[in-house]
Design a protein around this motif. Structure first.
Motif, PDB file in Angstrom:
ATOM      1  N   PHE A 326     -15.166 102.571 -34.023  1.00 33.05           N
ATOM      2  CA  PHE A 326     -13.851 103.066 -34.735  1.00 33.05           C
ATOM      3  C   PHE A 326     -14.603 104.490 -35.579  1.00 33.05           C
ATOM      4  N   LEU A 327     -15.774 104.348 -35.935  1.00 30.74           N
ATOM      5  CA  LEU A 327     -16.071 105.499 -36.881  1.00 30.74           C
ATOM      6  C   LEU A 327     -16.904 106.758 -35.769  1.00 30.74           C
ATOM      7  N   SER A 328     -17.270 106.303 -34.540  1.00 29.58           N
ATOM      8  CA  SER A 328     -17.398 107.362 -33.541  1.00 29.58           C
ATOM      9  C   SER A 328     -16.575 108.640 -33.370  1.00 29.58           C
ATOM     10  N   PRO A 329     -15.099 108.439 -33.451  1.00 28.63           N
ATOM     11  CA  PRO A 329     -14.534 109.424 -33.532  1.00 28.63           C
ATOM     12  C   PRO A 329     -14.576 110.131 -34.745  1.00 28.63           C
ATOM     13  N   VAL A 330     -14.424 109.607 -35.689  1.00 24.53           N
ATOM     14  CA  VAL A 330     -14.577 110.264 -37.068  1.00 24.53           C
ATOM     15  C   VAL A 330     -15.933 111.074 -37.261  1.00 24.53           C
ATOM     16  N   MET A 331     -17.048 110.289 -36.905  1.00 22.14           N
ATOM     17  CA  MET A 331     -18.404 111.316 -36.908  1.00 22.14           C
ATOM     18  C   MET A 331     -18.189 112.373 -36.045  1.00 22.14           C
ATOM     19  N   GLY A 332     -17.556 112.315 -35.064  1.00 24.05           N
ATOM     20  CA  GLY A 332     -17.441 113.362 -33.964  1.00 24.05           C
ATOM     21  C   GLY A 332     -16.696 114.536 -34.872  1.00 24.05           C
ATOM     22  N   ARG A 333     -15.369 114.373 -35.523  1.00 31.08           N
ATOM     23  CA  ARG A 333     -14.818 115.263 -35.984  1.00 31.08           C
ATOM     24  C   ARG A 333     -15.635 115.885 -37.144  1.00 31.08           C
ATOM     25  N   LEU A 334     -16.523 114.789 -38.005  1.00 31.56           N
ATOM     26  CA  LEU A 334     -17.181 115.637 -39.189  1.00 31.56           C
ATOM     27  C   LEU A 334     -18.192 116.377 -38.576  1.00 31.56           C
ATOM     28  N   PHE A 335     -18.802 116.198 -37.340  1.00 34.34           N
ATOM     29  CA  PHE A 335     -19.817 117.023 -36.612  1.00 34.34           C
ATOM     30  C   PHE A 335     -19.134 118.109 -36.321  1.00 34.34           C
ATOM     31  N   ASP A 336     -18.239 118.250 -35.638  1.00 34.12           N
ATOM     32  CA  ASP A 336     -17.585 119.546 -35.338  1.00 34.12           C
ATOM     33  C   ASP A 336     -17.459 120.542 -36.648  1.00 34.12           C
ATOM     34  N   LYS A 337     -17.307 119.947 -37.787  1.00 30.70           N
ATOM     35  CA  LYS A 337     -16.796 120.572 -39.005  1.00 30.70           C
ATOM     36  C   LYS A 337     -18.101 120.971 -39.683  1.00 30.70           C
ATOM     37  N   TYR A 338     -19.268 120.110 -39.755  1.00 25.94           N
ATOM     38  CA  TYR A 338     -20.121 120.253 -40.983  1.00 25.94           C
ATOM     39  C   TYR A 338     -21.644 120.238 -40.048  1.00 25.94           C
ATOM     40  N   GLY A 339     -21.422 119.991 -39.008  1.00 30.18           N
ATOM     41  CA  GLY A 339     -22.942 120.147 -38.112  1.00 30.18           C
ATOM     42  C   GLY A 339     -23.704 118.707 -38.134  1.00 30.18           C
ATOM     43  N   PRO A 340     -25.007 118.709 -37.563  1.00 34.70           N
ATOM     44  CA  PRO A 340     -25.607 117.394 -37.356  1.00 34.70           C
ATOM     45  C   PRO A 340     -26.210 116.793 -38.555  1.00 34.70           C
ATOM     46  N   LYS A 341     -26.737 117.710 -39.493  1.00 38.96           N
ATOM     47  CA  LYS A 341     -27.756 117.322 -40.421  1.00 38.96           C
ATOM     48  C   LYS A 341     -27.475 116.365 -41.588  1.00 38.96           C
ATOM     49  N   VAL A 372     -22.992  91.967 -43.434  1.00 37.49           N
ATOM     50  CA  VAL A 372     -22.888  93.182 -44.174  1.00 37.49           C
ATOM     51  C   VAL A 372     -23.963  94.095 -44.060  1.00 37.49           C
ATOM     52  N   LEU A 373     -25.294  93.479 -43.608  1.00 39.61           N
ATOM     53  CA  LEU A 373     -26.368  94.333 -43.201  1.00 39.61           C
ATOM     54  C   LEU A 373     -26.090  95.056 -41.662  1.00 39.61           C
ATOM     55  N   HIS A 374     -25.522  93.891 -40.873  1.00 39.08           N
ATOM     56  CA  HIS A 374     -25.518  94.529 -39.488  1.00 39.08           C
ATOM     57  C   HIS A 374     -24.339  95.478 -39.499  1.00 39.08           C
ATOM     58  N   SER A 375     -23.092  95.398 -40.421  1.00 40.37           N
ATOM     59  CA  SER A 375     -21.963  96.494 -40.217  1.00 40.37           C
ATOM     60  C   SER A 375     -22.725  97.676 -40.758  1.00 40.37           C
ATOM     61  N   CYS A 376     -23.781  97.597 -41.968  1.00 43.30           N
ATOM     62  CA  CYS A 376     -24.124  99.004 -42.556  1.00 43.30           C
ATOM     63  C   CYS A 376     -25.014  99.550 -41.403  1.00 43.30           C
ATOM     64  N   LEU A 377     -25.812  98.798 -40.639  1.00 42.91           N
ATOM     65  CA  LEU A 377     -26.812  99.263 -39.537  1.00 42.91           C
ATOM     66  C   LEU A 377     -25.994  99.890 -38.504  1.00 42.91           C
ATOM     67  N   MET A 378     -24.970  99.459 -38.183  1.00 46.62           N
ATOM     68  CA  MET A 378     -23.698 100.193 -37.194  1.00 46.62           C
ATOM     69  C   MET A 378     -23.138 101.345 -37.695  1.00 46.62           C
ATOM     70  N   ILE A 379     -22.969 101.676 -38.902  1.00 49.08           N
ATOM     71  CA  ILE A 379     -22.444 102.833 -39.658  1.00 49.08           C
ATOM     72  C   ILE A 379     -23.575 103.703 -39.423  1.00 49.08           C
ATOM     73  N   GLY A 380     -24.828 103.314 -39.761  1.00 50.72           N
ATOM     74  CA  GLY A 380     -25.953 104.252 -39.790  1.00 50.72           C
ATOM     75  C   GLY A 380     -26.093 104.727 -38.381  1.00 50.72           C
ATOM     76  N   VAL A 381     -26.013 104.039 -37.298  1.00 49.52           N
ATOM     77  CA  VAL A 381     -26.187 104.385 -35.898  1.00 49.52           C
ATOM     78  C   VAL A 381     -25.144 105.444 -35.420  1.00 49.52           C
ATOM     79  N   SER A 382     -23.925 105.073 -36.093  1.00 54.34           N
ATOM     80  CA  SER A 382     -22.932 105.954 -35.658  1.00 54.34           C
ATOM     81  C   SER A 382     -22.854 107.408 -36.079  1.00 54.34           C
ATOM     82  N   MET A 383     -23.727 107.520 -37.099  1.00 57.17           N
ATOM     83  CA  MET A 383     -24.038 108.673 -37.881  1.00 57.17           C
ATOM     84  C   MET A 383     -25.040 109.474 -37.057  1.00 57.17           C
TER      85      MET A 383
END
Length: 483
Positions: A326-341, A372-383
Motif C-alpha cells: 500500500f505504501l508503494s504508490p505513496v512513495m511513488g508520488r513522493l518520489f515524483d515530488k521530492y526525488g529519491p534522496k 512490528v520489526l517486519h512491518s518497519c523493515l517493509m516500510i524501509g524497503v518501500s522507500m
C-alpha cells in the motif's frame, strides 16, 4: 490513478490506465503463484515421496528459467510488438498453471513451474519498459509505485491464502483459483493493450545468447544449489556448485567483452556509463538480497524457533507485506515530488536499525515484536526499491530502456539466488556451532535454540548489506532527463 494520457517518443497518445491495469492483473497472479506454492512444499514431499532437496527444484527451476530468459528480454523487446509479447507471456502463464493444476506427478509439476517462469520472464521486463515509454519522467514514480504494490502485495498474500487453501482443499487448488484470473487478464489485454514500442529487429547473435545463458544460468544454479545444500549435497564444497559458479563467471566475462565489441549488442552495457543507473542498480540488488533472505529466514524462525504453524507464520508476516504494498504508490508520488534522496537515505537507515534488532531475536521474543520489526523493515524497503529503480532508469536515453530494464530485472533474480544461498549457509553454520557447544546435540530441546542462533547470524549478514547500502545512498542524486 488519474486517467492521464502518456505520449511516446513519436508523440502518439496512449490510454495509460487500461494498459497499466492489464499488467497489474497479470503481474499479480504471476507473483502470487510464485510464492503461494512455498507453503505446500512440505505436503508435496509427503505426497510425491521425494526428498527436500528434490522439492526445492520447484523454486530453483523457476529462478533458473528467469535467470536465463530475462537477460534475453532486451532483445525480445526490440523484435516483437508489445501486444505480441504480452499475449505470449499470458499464454505461457495460463498453460503452466493448467499443467500444474492437473499435475499427477512431481515431474509434471516441475515442467509446469518452468512454463510459468517463461511467462513471468516475458512479463516483468515488458511491464517496466512499457511504463518508461508511456509515462513522462515526472509521472513515472506514481506508475512504478502501482507496479510495486502488485510486486509486493501478491507475494505477501500468497503464503496466507495458500495456507487457507491447503487446510481446506488440496494443493492443486492454488492453481485452479489462479487460472480464471489469468484468462481474464488475457481477455482484458486483448481489448486494451496497445503497441507502445518501436520494433527494430537487431541482429541476433547466437554466441551472445549462449554465453548469457551459461553465465546467468550458471550463477543462479550455483548459488541456488549451494543454498539447498546442507550436508547431503555438500553445500559450497560441492563440485556441482563450484563448477557452476566458475562456468557462470567466465561466461559472463566473455559475454561482457563480446557485448562491448559489437555494434549491435544483445545487451548494451553502455548503460553502465550512467552513474545514477549504476547506483540504482546496486541499491536494488542489495534490497533484493535483504528482502529475499528475510522472506526465507523469518518463516523458518517463526516455525522452528517459536514453534508456530505455517499458517500462523504466514498471518504474522501478512501485515508487513500489505503495508509495503500500500505504501508503494505513496512513495511513488513522493518520489515524483521530492526525488529519491529523502526517501532512499532514511529507508536504508530504517532497514539497518531494524536488522540490528533482528540479530537479537531469541526463542522468547514476542510475536508482537516480530510483527512490528517486519512491518518497519517493509516500510524501509518501500522507500528504497521503487525510487532507486525509477531514478536510475530515468537517466538512460529511450533507446537504452530495453537494455536497462533487462539488466535491472536480471540482477534482481541473481540477487535473490545469492541472498538466499548465503542466508541459508550462514544459518546452517550457526546451527552447527550452537549444537557443538551443548552437552547433548541430539536432544530435541536444543533444536529451536540452534535454529534461532543460525537465524541471528544470518541477520548479521543482512545487516552488513543494509549498512553498505546506507553508505552508498549518500551519493544518490535526482536525475533530470534531457529526453
Amino acid at each position: 490513478m488519474d486517467a492521464v494520457k502518456g505520449k511516446s517518443m513519436e508523440g502518439k497518445q496512449f490510454k495509460t490506465v487500461p494498459i497499466v491495469a492489464s499488467f497489474l492483473i497479470a503481474g499479480f497472479i504471476g507473483m502470487f503463484s510464485e510464492t503461494a506454492l512455498n507453503m505446500a512444499l512440505n505436503d508435496l514431499i509427503t505426497i510425491f515421496n521425494i526428498a527436500p532437496t528434490t522439492v526445492q527444484w520447484l523454486t530453483t527451476g523457476f529462478l533458473l528459467t528467469l535467470g536465463i530468459l530475462v537477460p534475453i528480454s532486451g532483445l525480445l523487446l526490440q523484435w516483437f510488438e508489445t501486444r505480441q509479447l504480452f499475449f505470449a507471456s499470458l499464454a505461457f502463464s495460463i498453460l503452466g498453471t493448467l499443467i500444474a493444476a492437473l499435475a499427477p506427478t512431481f515431474e509434471f509439476l516441475l515442467v509446469a513451474r518452468i512454463v510459468q517462469a517463461v511467462g513471468t520472464a516475458l512479463l516483468l521486463p515488458l511491464m517496466f519498459n512499457t511504463i518508461l515509454l508511456i509515462f513522462p519522467p515526472e509521472k513515472r514514480g506514481g506508475a512504478m509505485g502501482m507496479i510495486g504494490l502488485v510486486i509486493m502485495f501478491a507475494p505477501a498474500t500468497g503464503p496466507t491464502i495458500s495456507g487457507l487453501i491447503i487446510e481446506n482443499l488440496t494443493w492443486h487448488w492454488i492453481f485452479w483459483i489462479s487460472l480464471p484470473f489469468l484468462v481474464f487478464a488475457l481477455l482484458f489485454g486483448i481489448r486494451y493493450m496497445e503497441n507502445v514500442s518501436t520494433v527494430t529487429k537487431p541482429k541476433i547473435d547466437i554466441l551472445s545468447i549462449l554465453l548469457s545463458t551459461l553465465g546467468f544460468g550458471g550463477i543462479v544454479f550455483g548459488f541456488s544449489s549451494a543454498g539447498e545444500g546442507g550436508d547431503h549435497s555438500g553445500g559450497w564444497e560441492s563440485p556441482v556448485v563450484i563448477v557452476s559458479l566458475i562456468v557462470g563467471v567466465l561466461s559472463l566475462l566473455l559475454f561482457s567483452i563480446r557485448q562491448l565489441k559489437m555494434e549491435q549488442p544483445m545487451i548494451n552495457l553502455r548503460t553502465f556509463k550512467y552513474p545514477m543507473f549504476v547506483l540504482g542498480l546496486l541499491l536494488v540488488f542489495m534490497s533484493m538480497m535483504i528482502i529475499l533472505s528475510t522472506m526465507l529466514l523469518l518463516p523458518m524462525y517463526l516455525q522452528g524457533g517459536l514453534g508456530l504453524t505455517s499458517f500462523t507464520a504466514g498471518l504474522l508476516l501478512l501485515p508487513g507485506g500489505l503495508i509495503n504494498g500500500f505504501l508503494s504508490p505513496v512513495m511513488g508520488r513522493l518520489f515524483d515530488k521530492y526525488g529519491p534522496k529523502w526517501l532512499v537515505l532514511p529507508g536504508l537507515a530504517l532497514c539497518t536499525v531494524v536488522l540490528w534488532f533482528f540479530t537479537g531475536v531469541t526463542t522468547t521474543s514476542t510475536v508482537a515484536l516480530i510483527i512490528v520489526l517486519h512491518s518497519c523493515l517493509m516500510i524501509g524497503v518501500s522507500m528504497i526499491m521503487m525510487p532507486a529503480q525509477t531514478n536510475g532508469l530515468n537517466q538512460l536515453p529511450p533507446q537504452l530502456y530495453p537494455d536497462g530494464t533487462a539488466i535491472m530485472n536480471t540482477l534482481q533474480q541473481v540477487a535473490g539466488a545469492i541472498g538466499t544461498a548465503i542466508g541459508v549457509s550462514i544459518l546452517a553454520s550457526g546451527q552447527k556451532t550452537f549444537l557443538a557447544g551443548v552437552s547433548n546435540p541430539a536432544d530435541p530441546v536444543n533444536i529451536p535454540g540452534a535454529l534461532t542462533a543460525g537465524v541471528q547470524n544470518a541477520f548479521v549478514f543482512a545487516l552488513i548489506v543494509a549498512a553498505i547500502g546506507f553508505a552508498c545512498s549518500f551519493f544518490i542524486k535526482r536525475v533530470k532527463p534531457k529526453h
